[in-house]
Design a protein around this motif. Structure first.
Motif, PDB file in Angstrom:
ATOM      1  N   LEU A 160       0.423  -1.353  -0.020  1.00 30.30           N
ATOM      2  CA  LEU A 160       0.296  -0.195  -0.232  1.00 30.30           C
ATOM      3  C   LEU A 160       1.136   1.023   0.205  1.00 30.30           C
ATOM      4  N   HIS A 161       1.942   1.160   0.102  1.00 32.14           N
ATOM      5  CA  HIS A 161       3.286   2.460  -0.023  1.00 32.14           C
ATOM      6  C   HIS A 161       2.757   3.465  -0.948  1.00 32.14           C
ATOM      7  N   ASP A 162       2.545   2.330  -2.221  1.00 27.33           N
ATOM      8  CA  ASP A 162       2.469   3.427  -2.827  1.00 27.33           C
ATOM      9  C   ASP A 162       1.504   4.757  -2.982  1.00 27.33           C
ATOM     10  N   ARG A 163       0.815   4.392  -2.162  1.00 23.49           N
ATOM     11  CA  ARG A 163      -0.688   5.612  -2.256  1.00 23.49           C
ATOM     12  C   ARG A 163      -0.653   6.339  -1.249  1.00 23.49           C
ATOM     13  N   VAL A 164       0.074   6.575  -0.469  1.00 23.33           N
ATOM     14  CA  VAL A 164       0.749   7.470   0.656  1.00 23.33           C
ATOM     15  C   VAL A 164       2.126   8.161   0.798  1.00 23.33           C
ATOM     16  N   THR A 165       2.287   9.081   1.034  1.00 19.34           N
ATOM     17  CA  THR A 165       3.180   9.702   1.112  1.00 19.34           C
ATOM     18  C   THR A 165       3.799  10.454   2.290  1.00 19.34           C
ATOM     19  N   PRO A 166       4.835  10.274   3.473  1.00 18.82           N
ATOM     20  CA  PRO A 166       4.733  11.301   3.623  1.00 18.82           C
ATOM     21  C   PRO A 166       5.424  12.737   3.412  1.00 18.82           C
ATOM     22  N   VAL A 167       5.039  13.417   4.320  1.00 16.89           N
ATOM     23  CA  VAL A 167       5.288  14.987   4.244  1.00 16.89           C
ATOM     24  C   VAL A 167       6.127  15.467   5.749  1.00 16.89           C
ATOM     25  N   GLY A 168       6.379  16.365   5.536  1.00 16.97           N
ATOM     26  CA  GLY A 168       6.919  17.478   6.806  1.00 16.97           C
ATOM     27  C   GLY A 168       6.762  18.763   5.935  1.00 16.97           C
ATOM     28  N   ILE A 169       5.624  18.961   6.673  1.00 14.86           N
ATOM     29  CA  ILE A 169       5.498  20.827   6.618  1.00 14.86           C
ATOM     30  C   ILE A 169       5.620  21.700   7.604  1.00 14.86           C
ATOM     31  N   GLN A 170       6.410  23.052   6.855  1.00 13.13           N
ATOM     32  CA  GLN A 170       7.528  23.953   7.183  1.00 13.13           C
ATOM     33  C   GLN A 170       6.215  25.623   6.475  1.00 13.13           C
ATOM     34  N   ALA A 171       6.017  26.030   7.661  1.00 14.48           N
ATOM     35  CA  ALA A 171       5.740  27.662   7.695  1.00 14.48           C
ATOM     36  C   ALA A 171       6.888  28.416   7.183  1.00 14.48           C
ATOM     37  N   GLN A 172       7.958  28.546   7.075  1.00 12.11           N
ATOM     38  CA  GLN A 172       8.683  28.811   5.964  1.00 12.11           C
ATOM     39  C   GLN A 172      10.352  27.948   5.757  1.00 12.11           C
ATOM     40  N   ALA A 173      10.479  28.085   4.140  1.00 13.95           N
ATOM     41  CA  ALA A 173      12.521  27.628   4.317  1.00 13.95           C
ATOM     42  C   ALA A 173      13.002  27.341   5.402  1.00 13.95           C
ATOM     43  N   HIS A 174      13.691  26.782   5.608  1.00 13.90           N
ATOM     44  CA  HIS A 174      14.520  25.905   6.446  1.00 13.90           C
ATOM     45  C   HIS A 174      15.938  24.895   6.564  1.00 13.90           C
ATOM     46  N   SER A 175      17.270  25.939   6.032  1.00 13.63           N
ATOM     47  CA  SER A 175      18.210  24.794   5.395  1.00 13.63           C
ATOM     48  C   SER A 175      18.824  23.778   6.425  1.00 13.63           C
ATOM     49  N   ASP A 176      18.897  23.888   8.124  1.00 14.40           N
ATOM     50  CA  ASP A 176      18.777  23.174   8.953  1.00 14.40           C
ATOM     51  C   ASP A 176      17.602  22.284   9.337  1.00 14.40           C
ATOM     52  N   LEU A 177      17.548  21.063   8.629  1.00 10.85           N
ATOM     53  CA  LEU A 177      16.447  20.156   8.581  1.00 10.85           C
ATOM     54  C   LEU A 177      17.219  18.578   8.741  1.00 10.85           C
ATOM     55  N   PRO A 178      16.337  18.032   9.760  1.00 10.21           N
ATOM     56  CA  PRO A 178      17.169  16.518  10.137  1.00 10.21           C
ATOM     57  C   PRO A 178      17.571  15.709   9.074  1.00 10.21           C
ATOM     58  N   GLU A 179      18.880  14.984   9.245  1.00  4.85           N
ATOM     59  CA  GLU A 179      18.986  14.466   7.802  1.00  4.85           C
ATOM     60  C   GLU A 179      18.175  12.640   8.038  1.00  4.85           C
ATOM     61  N   LEU A 180      17.823  12.371   6.890  1.00  2.00           N
ATOM     62  CA  LEU A 180      17.393  10.886   7.290  1.00  2.00           C
ATOM     63  C   LEU A 180      17.654   9.776   6.313  1.00  2.00           C
ATOM     64  N   PRO A 181      17.294   8.778   6.574  1.00  2.00           N
ATOM     65  CA  PRO A 181      17.780   7.610   5.954  1.00  2.00           C
ATOM     66  C   PRO A 181      17.915   7.697   4.476  1.00  2.00           C
ATOM     67  N   SER A 182      18.677   7.087   3.262  1.00  2.00           N
ATOM     68  CA  SER A 182      19.212   7.588   2.329  1.00  2.00           C
ATOM     69  C   SER A 182      17.605   7.084   1.441  1.00  2.00           C
ATOM     70  N   ASP A 183      17.263   6.263   2.086  1.00  2.00           N
ATOM     71  CA  ASP A 183      15.762   5.749   1.033  1.00  2.00           C
ATOM     72  C   ASP A 183      14.425   5.589   1.710  1.00  2.00           C
ATOM     73  N   SER A 184      14.844   7.064   2.545  1.00  6.46           N
ATOM     74  CA  SER A 184      13.399   7.440   3.103  1.00  6.46           C
ATOM     75  C   SER A 184      12.483   8.584   1.447  1.00  6.46           C
ATOM     76  N   THR A 185      11.790   8.360   1.845  1.00  7.55           N
ATOM     77  CA  THR A 185      10.563   8.744   0.524  1.00  7.55           C
ATOM     78  C   THR A 185      10.157  10.874   1.294  1.00  7.55           C
ATOM     79  N   LEU A 186      10.760  11.135   2.019  1.00  8.97           N
ATOM     80  CA  LEU A 186       9.537  12.204   3.341  1.00  8.97           C
ATOM     81  C   LEU A 186      10.087  12.654   2.233  1.00  8.97           C
ATOM     82  N   SER A 187       8.947  14.060   1.952  1.00  7.07           N
ATOM     83  CA  SER A 187       9.420  15.463   1.263  1.00  7.07           C
ATOM     84  C   SER A 187       8.996  16.143   1.989  1.00  7.07           C
TER      85      SER A 187
END
Length: 187
Positions: free
Chosen positions: A98-125
């Motif tokens: 079912l993973h094709d039907r779901v996308t993990p997302v991080g929602i920001q108020a404004q763009a910032h560059s100091d985002l945490p490092e995620l695993p290389s295979d992560s699909t989170l956007s």
């Protein structure tokens, strides 16, 4: 007492027992409902948002056209935020086929560059959605959310700095999400 009278008495007794078998449960059910002794159970593990929080159509178009598991990403992303994002990135794979039907997302108020490092295979956007971020701010910080493809935030799960607690919340989120995906005709 004659044989015939004994037989009639036995038949009446049998008839009353059979009638009681059907009538007593109905009377009992009526009493339970009338006095409010029954509380219907809920099968969802998370917190239902009623009515759902609606993301603006403009911001919803910026998100992938699938179901989304989301989290607010504050400017200073500490341990609870990092755990939440990690759990989101792994939950996508836990859905299996079912993973094709779901996308993990991080929602920001404004763009910032100091985002945490995620695993290389992560699909989170990460997405900058100030209005959605503000709407989510009415709920506890570091919460996980389920957002449908139409832009409705329908459920939330409490966040925490405790790794085990976050894993349990993600497990509950996945159970609820699988039920929704099973019933859903969108996304």
């Amino acid at each position: 007492m004659s044989q015939e009278q004994k037989l009639q008495a036995k038949n009446r007794k049998t008839l009353l027992i059979i009638a009681a078998i059907f009538i007593v449960p109905l009377v009992f059910a009526k009493i339970v409902f009338e006095f409010g002794l029954y509380s219907p159970g809920a099968s969802n593990k998370g917190n239902l948002i009623e009515p759902p929080i609606q993301i603006s159509s403009q911001e919803n178009e910026m998100l992938p056209n699938t179901w989304r598991i989301a989290m607010q990403v504050p400017e200073n992303c500490g341990a609870p935020c990092e755990r939440g994002l990690y759990v989101l990135s792994q939950s996508d794979y836990a859905l299996g086929r079912l993973h094709d039907r779901v996308t993990p997302v991080g929602i920001q108020a404004q763009a910032h560059s100091d985002l945490p490092e995620l695993p290389s295979d992560s699909t989170l956007s990460y997405h900058v959605l100030p209005n959605a971020y503000e709407q989510m701010s009415t709920l506890p910080p570091y919460s996980l959310y389920i957002i449908d493809p139409l832009g409705n935030i329908v459920m939330w799960y409490e966040g925490s700095a405790d790794k085990d607690f976050m894993v349990m919340q993600a497990r509950d989120l996945l159970k609820d999400l699988k039920k929704m995906l099973k019933m859903s005709r969108v996304g």
